[in-house]
Enzyme design. Sequence first.
Site, PDB file in Angstrom:
ATOM      1  N   GLY A 159       0.779  -1.230   0.000  1.00 17.50           N
ATOM      2  CA  GLY A 159       0.000   0.000   0.000  1.00 17.50           C
ATOM      3  C   GLY A 159       0.808   1.276   0.000  1.00 17.50           C
ATOM      4  O   GLY A 159       0.233   2.373  -0.062  1.00 17.50           O
ATOM      5  N   TYR A 160       2.129   1.190   0.076  1.00 20.69           N
ATOM      6  CA  TYR A 160       2.947   2.406   0.065  1.00 20.69           C
ATOM      7  C   TYR A 160       3.049   2.949  -1.362  1.00 20.69           C
ATOM      8  O   TYR A 160       3.541   2.246  -2.264  1.00 20.69           O
ATOM      9  CB  TYR A 160       4.353   2.136   0.603  1.00 20.69           C
ATOM     10  CG  TYR A 160       4.428   1.844   2.091  1.00 20.69           C
ATOM     11  CD1 TYR A 160       3.343   2.061   2.941  1.00 20.69           C
ATOM     12  CD2 TYR A 160       5.603   1.347   2.664  1.00 20.69           C
ATOM     13  CE1 TYR A 160       3.429   1.797   4.300  1.00 20.69           C
ATOM     14  CE2 TYR A 160       5.697   1.082   4.016  1.00 20.69           C
ATOM     15  CZ  TYR A 160       4.605   1.307   4.836  1.00 20.69           C
ATOM     16  OH  TYR A 160       4.703   1.043   6.174  1.00 20.69           O
ATOM     17  N   THR A 161       2.621   4.172  -1.540  1.00 21.40           N
ATOM     18  CA  THR A 161       2.634   4.865  -2.841  1.00 21.40           C
ATOM     19  C   THR A 161       2.116   3.966  -3.974  1.00 21.40           C
ATOM     20  O   THR A 161       2.709   3.881  -5.044  1.00 21.40           O
ATOM     21  CB  THR A 161       4.037   5.416  -3.182  1.00 21.40           C
ATOM     22  OG1 THR A 161       5.000   4.354  -3.207  1.00 21.40           O
ATOM     23  CG2 THR A 161       4.483   6.434  -2.169  1.00 21.40           C
TER      24      THR A 161
ATOM     25  N   GLY B 257       2.163   0.865  -4.481  1.00 21.97           N
ATOM     26  CA  GLY B 257       3.073  -0.182  -4.952  1.00 21.97           C
ATOM     27  C   GLY B 257       4.390   0.334  -5.495  1.00 21.97           C
ATOM     28  O   GLY B 257       5.315  -0.453  -5.726  1.00 21.97           O
TER      29      GLY B 257
END
Length: 317
Positions: free
Chosen positions: A52-54, A56
């Site tokens: 979920g960070y940026t 993917g």
Amino acid sequence: MQQRRVGGSGLQVSRLGLGTMTWGRDTDEHEARESLIAFAEAGGTLVDTAAGYTDGESEALLGRLVGDVVARDEIVLATKAGVSRRSGERVVNTSRGHLLASLDASLRRLGVDHVDLWQVHTWSSASPLEETLAALDRAVSSGRTSYVGISNYTGWQTARAATWQQAVPGRTPLVSTQVEYSLLNRSVEREVLPAAVATGLGLFPWSPLGRGVLTGKYRGGTPVDSRGASPTFAGFVGAYLEESSARVVEAVARAAEGLGWTPLEVALVWVRDRPGVTAPIVGARTAAQLRGSLGLEEKSLPTELVRALDDVSQRSA
């Protein structure tokens, strides 16, 4: 850098982890590369990311650097699944099918056939816990990950999940939990930390610098180039820009002045050396910022200063 065992498992990691939440958005590839080089040269091994960070891109950027900047077998690669964003909205899905599909997508972005630690990013009552945990069993049995853990679970959720996995032979035991923990947020000490210790989980504190506030950068206002001035993180940082937090920040600054350290070093060493902590996860926007966290190996806080900081931060416990 000293290595620590993760809970009761055989997994060992550096006692400081590298977080990559801003990679692909606020941290470009050049800064990410320099950060990973500096971290590895300091003896760091634990690198933490999430699907979920940026959207993917954090994983994709890390994947482009692994094998180039640092050998795959020289790092402990950790990622998470269960949280994503659709049209800017946060979506939580911890169903078995979604988690395993997310893991496969993470492996493709990272360019690896397995990760060392795979974590459920957050609790969700929308999926049965046994279904969520079955995905962890499957991930290990299929060779997609070596170890599994959880993130952002409350105390009772932590105890329930860990006990479920320990109850029946053949299930994969949880080895870790990742939660917010700093001098500005000590709430995990009430239930989460005791639950983790009792069930043999290592603890990875995220935001150990109080969302950047404990560095002292906000003492005179909000710098224009800080996370607090970013539309993405303004609310996140702003939660700690109130009077009670300011008293803790001033105490950290005074301790740092007396020791000849920086406030960052005081705050980070305090949480690194708390009972039950395995490794704080430090996420820096630039390599220069990260380097300020990498010179702590020989540092430890005097007992009287630990007591003083414990007292002044008691409201956050």
